[in-house]
Design a protein around this motif. Structure first.
Motif, mmCIF file in Angstrom:
data_model
loop_
_atom_site.group_PDB
_atom_site.id
_atom_site.type_symbol
_atom_site.label_atom_id
_atom_site.label_comp_id
_atom_site.label_asym_id
_atom_site.label_seq_id
_atom_site.Cartn_x
_atom_site.Cartn_y
_atom_site.Cartn_z
ATOM 1 N N TRP A 86 53.418 6.128 75.451
ATOM 2 C CA TRP A 86 52.193 5.572 75.833
ATOM 3 C C TRP A 86 52.048 6.049 77.339
ATOM 4 N N TRP B 125 48.703 8.855 78.829
ATOM 5 C CA TRP B 125 47.504 8.600 79.686
ATOM 6 C C TRP B 125 47.715 8.926 80.811
ATOM 7 N N THR C 42 44.290 12.185 73.464
ATOM 8 C CA THR C 42 43.674 10.900 73.292
ATOM 9 C C THR C 42 43.995 10.173 72.223
ATOM 10 N N SER D 5 47.721 8.884 72.528
ATOM 11 C CA SER D 5 47.943 7.518 73.244
ATOM 12 C C SER D 5 47.478 6.389 72.583
ATOM 13 N N ALA E 107 43.685 3.738 77.273
ATOM 14 C CA ALA E 107 44.249 4.978 77.694
ATOM 15 C C ALA E 107 43.154 5.910 78.546
#
Length: 465
Positions: A85, A89, A285, A288, A320
């Protein structure tokens, strides 16, 4: 997502904006860097095959997190999810900033701090909007952007071979030291070119027939990216003189100009780079949000990350996008370039933690299984692939550098506080549930005994009559 879309997700996430600078980055080491690229490709394909095998066993959203938790428990699973994670981001912010540089080539008079910030934020939020629309739109954007960036890169790679001049290559090994040292140094730069091989496994829950298609998409996407990388780098090496290439800031543009003349190559390559980065941001994206979603299902991430609409964990996407936007704003408004560079270094280490745990999980699954249930030929092949993937990932860790490892470990350990809070809350809920069950069981036992006594008396009375 079908097989083609899942393959585009893998290829699009692997090929971001870095490919447009790679040939110039490794040119100072000589053509030994091509050999390093070949070795890394073998390791990346081995890792891709391992993810495919793991997805057959556990075809669930979350990929590396799922495998680590299944093999080594909650804490290892959390570390995998937390690291992944973090990597997604922060790297999204870096990609958005990289897109600004290519927009400058397309719109030379547009550059200013305010406009640059708007472009970077648009690069973050347009893919986020596509994700909010659902996996169907994510897949459509990914497929289109992958085709649009794959065609010009492959065109340069293939056509460049017809303009190939061996005199442009320079020496096999440039600089001092041994050729092996040069290959290792080039590999340290190239190591992260294949980050993204896990993309289909990470979204396995949204892939049709994941037991079959995740592995195929992972391998096809990785091999497709490898073809573009290797042929593209070779074409640039053979069309741009080595003395010019080592100082180039746009090697693919220089290659186009060398092949066809003029100066229009910069515009074409800049447009392809913007498309490539937007496509990568679209896929990353989604990535994330998948890891925290999978961890939240097991109580290891906050419950809001479970919110899901049209196949996309929307809270994860929003979180994110907000974090990446905040980092981007800090970069442009506060001039905190040092902070930004430190966080980017963290991503280089964070990417390796899930890979290392996933490869270790495959080794664990193989060695802990019943040998009579495994065909010897397949067992030997899978174990060899897992060991190669583990070695490749370990090389990734070593290539990250001392600064990246130091900063990454600090950020990784900071996640322990989050794990402690989430584990304590989950343990409290478990105790409450167990207490409620015991109380309920006691009530039922008492009630059952009373009912049994009444039933006995009724039976006795009936017998007496």
């Amino acid at each position: 997502m079908n097989l083609m879309t899942a393959t585009a997700l893998v290829m699009g996430n692997i090929i971001g904006g870095g490919i447009f600078l790679l040939p110039a980055s490794v040119a100072p080491f000589g053509t030994v860097s091509l050999l390093a690229f070949g070795v890394l490709t073998v390791g990346a394909v081995a890792l891709a095959l391992v993810f495919g095998r793991l997805a057959q066993r556990h075809p669930d959203t979350g990929g590396p997190y799922v495998y680590a938790r299944e093999a080594f428990g909650d804490f290892a699973g959390f570390l995998s999810a937390w690291s992944y994670w973090t990597m997604t981001w922060v790297s999204n912010a870096a990609l958005a900033v990289a897109a600004v540089g290519y927009v400058h080539v397309l719109l030379p008079g547009f550059a200013s701090p305010g406009n640059d910030l708007l472009v970077a934020l648009a690069a973050l939020w347009l893919p986020a909007l596509a994700n909010f629309a659902g996996t169907r739109y994510v897949g459509a954007v990914q497929l289109i952007s992958t085709v649009l960036k794959f065609i010009p890169l492959l065109f340069i790679a293939v056509v460049g071979l017809f303009f190939f001049d061996p005199h442009n290559l320079g020496a096999f090994h440039e600089g001092g030291g041994s050729a092996f040292g040069g290959m290792s140094a080039a590999a340290a730069i190239l190591l992260y070119s294949y980050v993204g091989v896990e993309s289909a496994a990470m979204s396995a829950g949204e892939v049709r027939d994941p037991e079959r298609n995740v592995g195929r998409a992972t391998v096809l996407g990785t091999v497709g990216a490898a073809v573009v990388y290797l042929l593209g780098t070779l074409a640039v090496f053979g069309t741009v003189a080595h003395t010019k290439l080592v100082h180039s800031t746009a090697p693919f543009s220089d290659a186009v100009n060398a092949m066809f003349g003029g100066h229009w190559g910069g515009t074409v390559v800049a447009a392809a780079a913007v498309i490539s980065i937007i496509g990568a941001l679209n896929g990353w994206t989604l990535m994330s949000a998948q890891s925290p979603y999978a961890a939240a299902k097991d109580g290891l991430f906050p419950a809001p990350f479970l919110t899901k609409r049209r196949g996309v964990p929307t809270v994860g996407v929003l979180a994110a996008a907000l974090l990446a936007s905040a980092l981007t704003v800090i970069n442009y408004l506060s001039g905190a370039g040092g902070v930004f560079e430190i966080l980017v270094l963290i991503t280089t280490f964070s990417a390796t933690v899930p890979y290392l745990l996933a490869a270790g999980a495959q080794i664990y699954f193989l060695l802990s299984g019943r040998r009579d249930k495994v065909r010897p030929a397949r067992f030997a092949r899978d174990l060899t692939l897992a060991l190669v993937a583990f070695g490749f990932t370990f090389w990734l860790v070593a290539g990250a550098g001392y600064a990246a490892i130091y900063q990454g470990v600090l950020f990784l350990f900071a996640g322990i506080l989050v794990y402690a809070v989430m584990a304590a809350r989950r343990a409290g809920r478990t105790r409450d549930a167990e207490t409620g069950t015991e109380t309920g069981a006691g009530d039922r036992t008492a009630g059952g005994a009373a009912d049994g006594t009444v039933g006995a008396r009724v039976a006795s009375a009936t017998d007496a009559r």
